[in-house]
Design a protein around this motif. Structure first.
Motif, short mmCIF file in Angstrom:
data_model
loop_
_atom_site.label_atom_id
_atom_site.label_comp_id
_atom_site.label_asym_id
_atom_site.label_seq_id
_atom_site.Cartn_x
_atom_site.Cartn_y
_atom_site.Cartn_z
N ILE A 240 -0.37 0.47 -0.79
CA ILE A 240 -0.94 1.75 -1.19
C ILE A 240 0.08 2.51 -2.02
O ILE A 240 1.28 2.24 -1.98
N ASN A 241 -0.40 3.50 -2.79
CA ASN A 241 0.47 4.35 -3.59
C ASN A 241 0.38 5.78 -3.07
O ASN A 241 -0.71 6.35 -2.98
N VAL A 242 1.52 6.35 -2.71
CA VAL A 242 1.59 7.72 -2.19
C VAL A 242 2.74 8.43 -2.90
O VAL A 242 3.88 7.98 -2.84
N GLY A 243 2.43 9.51 -3.57
CA GLY A 243 3.48 10.27 -4.24
C GLY A 243 4.25 9.47 -5.25
O GLY A 243 5.47 9.65 -5.40
N GLY A 244 3.58 8.58 -5.95
CA GLY A 244 4.23 7.76 -6.95
C GLY A 244 5.02 6.60 -6.40
O GLY A 244 5.71 5.90 -7.13
N ARG A 245 4.93 6.36 -5.08
CA ARG A 245 5.65 5.25 -4.45
C ARG A 245 4.65 4.23 -3.92
O ARG A 245 3.57 4.57 -3.46
N SER A 246 5.03 2.96 -3.98
CA SER A 246 4.21 1.88 -3.46
C SER A 246 4.69 1.53 -2.06
O SER A 246 5.88 1.24 -1.86
N LEU A 247 3.78 1.57 -1.10
CA LEU A 247 4.13 1.31 0.30
C LEU A 247 3.27 0.18 0.85
O LEU A 247 2.09 0.06 0.50
N LYS A 248 3.87 -0.64 1.72
CA LYS A 248 3.13 -1.70 2.39
C LYS A 248 2.71 -1.20 3.77
O LYS A 248 3.53 -0.70 4.53
N VAL A 249 1.42 -1.34 4.08
CA VAL A 249 0.88 -0.87 5.35
C VAL A 249 0.34 -2.07 6.13
O VAL A 249 -0.44 -2.87 5.60
N ARG A 250 0.78 -2.20 7.37
CA ARG A 250 0.26 -3.24 8.25
C ARG A 250 -0.90 -2.67 9.05
O ARG A 250 -0.75 -1.67 9.75
N ILE A 251 -2.06 -3.30 8.93
CA ILE A 251 -3.25 -2.85 9.65
C ILE A 251 -3.39 -3.71 10.90
O ILE A 251 -3.60 -4.93 10.80
N PRO A 252 -3.25 -3.13 12.08
CA PRO A 252 -3.31 -3.93 13.31
C PRO A 252 -4.72 -4.39 13.63
O PRO A 252 -5.70 -3.74 13.27
N LYS A 253 -4.82 -5.53 14.32
CA LYS A 253 -6.12 -6.02 14.76
C LYS A 253 -6.75 -5.01 15.72
O LYS A 253 -6.08 -4.45 16.58
N GLY A 254 -8.05 -4.80 15.54
CA GLY A 254 -8.77 -3.95 16.47
C GLY A 254 -8.71 -2.47 16.19
O GLY A 254 -9.24 -1.68 16.98
N VAL A 255 -8.07 -2.05 15.09
CA VAL A 255 -8.02 -0.62 14.78
C VAL A 255 -9.44 -0.13 14.50
O VAL A 255 -10.27 -0.86 13.95
N THR A 256 -9.75 1.08 14.93
CA THR A 256 -11.09 1.62 14.75
C THR A 256 -11.04 2.88 13.90
O THR A 256 -9.99 3.49 13.72
N GLY A 257 -12.21 3.27 13.40
CA GLY A 257 -12.29 4.47 12.58
C GLY A 257 -11.81 5.69 13.34
O GLY A 257 -12.14 5.89 14.51
N GLY A 258 -11.01 6.53 12.66
CA GLY A 258 -10.47 7.73 13.28
C GLY A 258 -9.09 7.54 13.85
O GLY A 258 -8.37 8.52 14.08
N GLN A 259 -8.68 6.29 14.10
CA GLN A 259 -7.32 6.05 14.57
C GLN A 259 -6.33 6.26 13.42
O GLN A 259 -6.70 6.19 12.24
N THR A 260 -5.06 6.51 13.78
CA THR A 260 -4.04 6.86 12.79
C THR A 260 -2.91 5.84 12.79
O THR A 260 -2.43 5.44 13.86
N ILE A 261 -2.50 5.42 11.61
CA ILE A 261 -1.31 4.59 11.44
C ILE A 261 -0.19 5.51 10.94
O ILE A 261 -0.36 6.22 9.95
N ARG A 262 0.95 5.49 11.62
CA ARG A 262 2.07 6.36 11.28
C ARG A 262 3.17 5.56 10.57
O ARG A 262 3.64 4.55 11.09
#
Length: 299
Positions: free
Chosen positions: A158-180
């Motif tokens: 993803i791109n945030v504030g002009g920076r490219s970041l790698k995000v790991r999406i865990p198995k079983g995450v549901t809508g409304g949950q937050t990744i920090r």
């Protein structure tokens, strides 16, 4: 006096960008802040981190400091070169715009930029207010993912504030949950990504359960047998009972989103008939009508 390697203190390279220096400083300042960290040496480390940021976190001081060269090592005996003027920072002028209380800076800093510094008991260093008062604010954003990403786990760029970041999406995450993502916010705090699911062409989600509608032919509905159905993990075979009807639901246990209690997949049958496109097709339907005289579809 001993040379101080401010880049090494902050754990960044000499070519680090201003944003990289800022993130490293905020992380270390949070870690060693005396109000949080009561271990021996934490306060001294905190002062050292602030001093490093006071120099290489300021473009003018960083330029002057870099003029000393990159060949010095921390701990080496150091004397400023003849005629050194500290890049325009003379003794008696406050470094960073604060005055008084220079005891919190090292002799090395004082020799380079003047004998002040004004940390004032760790209360005056530029940028320190972020930690002395309130936490650096977190950045919040939404991250749309596919249902398959939650089923298998995934990585996204993803791109945030002009920076490219790698995000790991865990198995079983549901809508409304937050990744920090710690320290990756645009203002130095954490980046909080709220998960949402984009629309799916086949599946509907209810909690951790998913539902898919599958078309079947009249003879499949009447005779039963094995049919192939899609799931989030790929296609599987389903035993279709004889005399199935439109709207009937069959369950595939554990084929929903993963979790302590995994969701299920429900397969909804929808009977579709072939069109009567030719004389032979119409003749076949006429034979069926003549045969099923007792069948009353609207009864």
């Amino acid at each position: 006096m001993e040379y101080k390697d401010y880049y090494k203190i902050l754990g960044v390279s000499r070519s680090a960008s201003a944003d990289e220096i800022k993130r490293a400083y905020r992380k270390l300042a949070r870690e060693f802040h005396p109000d949080r960290n009561k271990s021996a040496g934490a306060e001294d480390r905190f002062k050292e981190v602030n001093e490093a940021n006071e120099v290489i976190g300021d473009p003018e001081k960083r330029k002057a400091y870099d003029e000393l060269g990159a060949n010095w090592k921390a701990g080496q005996q150091f004397t400023p070169p003849p005629g050194w003027g500290g890049g325009g920072f003379s003794r008696g002028r406050s470094a960073g715009g604060f005055s008084g209380g220079g005891a919190d800076f090292s002799d090395f800093f004082s020799q380079l930029f003047g004998g002040m510094g004004g940390m004032g008991g760790m209360g005056g260093s530029r940028g320190f207010q972020d930690f002395a008062g309130a936490e650096a604010p977190d950045t919040r954003a939404r991250l749309a993912i596919a249902l398959e990403d939650s089923y298998t786990g995934a990585e996204r760029q993803i791109n945030v504030g002009g920076r490219s970041l790698k995000v790991r999406i865990p198995k079983g995450v549901t809508g409304g949950q937050t990744i920090r993502l710690a320290g990756q916010g645009t203002q130095g705090g954490d980046l909080l990504l709220e998960i949402e699911f984009g629309p799916h062409p086949q599946f509907k989600l209810d909690g951790r359960d998913v539902t898919v509608t599958v078309n079947i032919a009249p003879w499949e509905a009447a005779l039963g047998g094995k049919i192939e159905v899609p799931t989030l993990g790929g296609k599987v075979e389903l035993n279709l009972p004889a005399n199935s009807r439109s709207g009937q639901k069959l369950r595939l246990k554990g084929r929903g989103l993963p979790g302590k209690a995994a969701g299920d997949q429900f397969v909804v049958m929808q009977i579709v008939q072939p069109p009567a496109s030719s004389d032979a097709d119409r003749a076949l339907y006429e034979q069926m009508a003549a045969h099923f005289t007792d069948f009353q579809p609207r009864a």
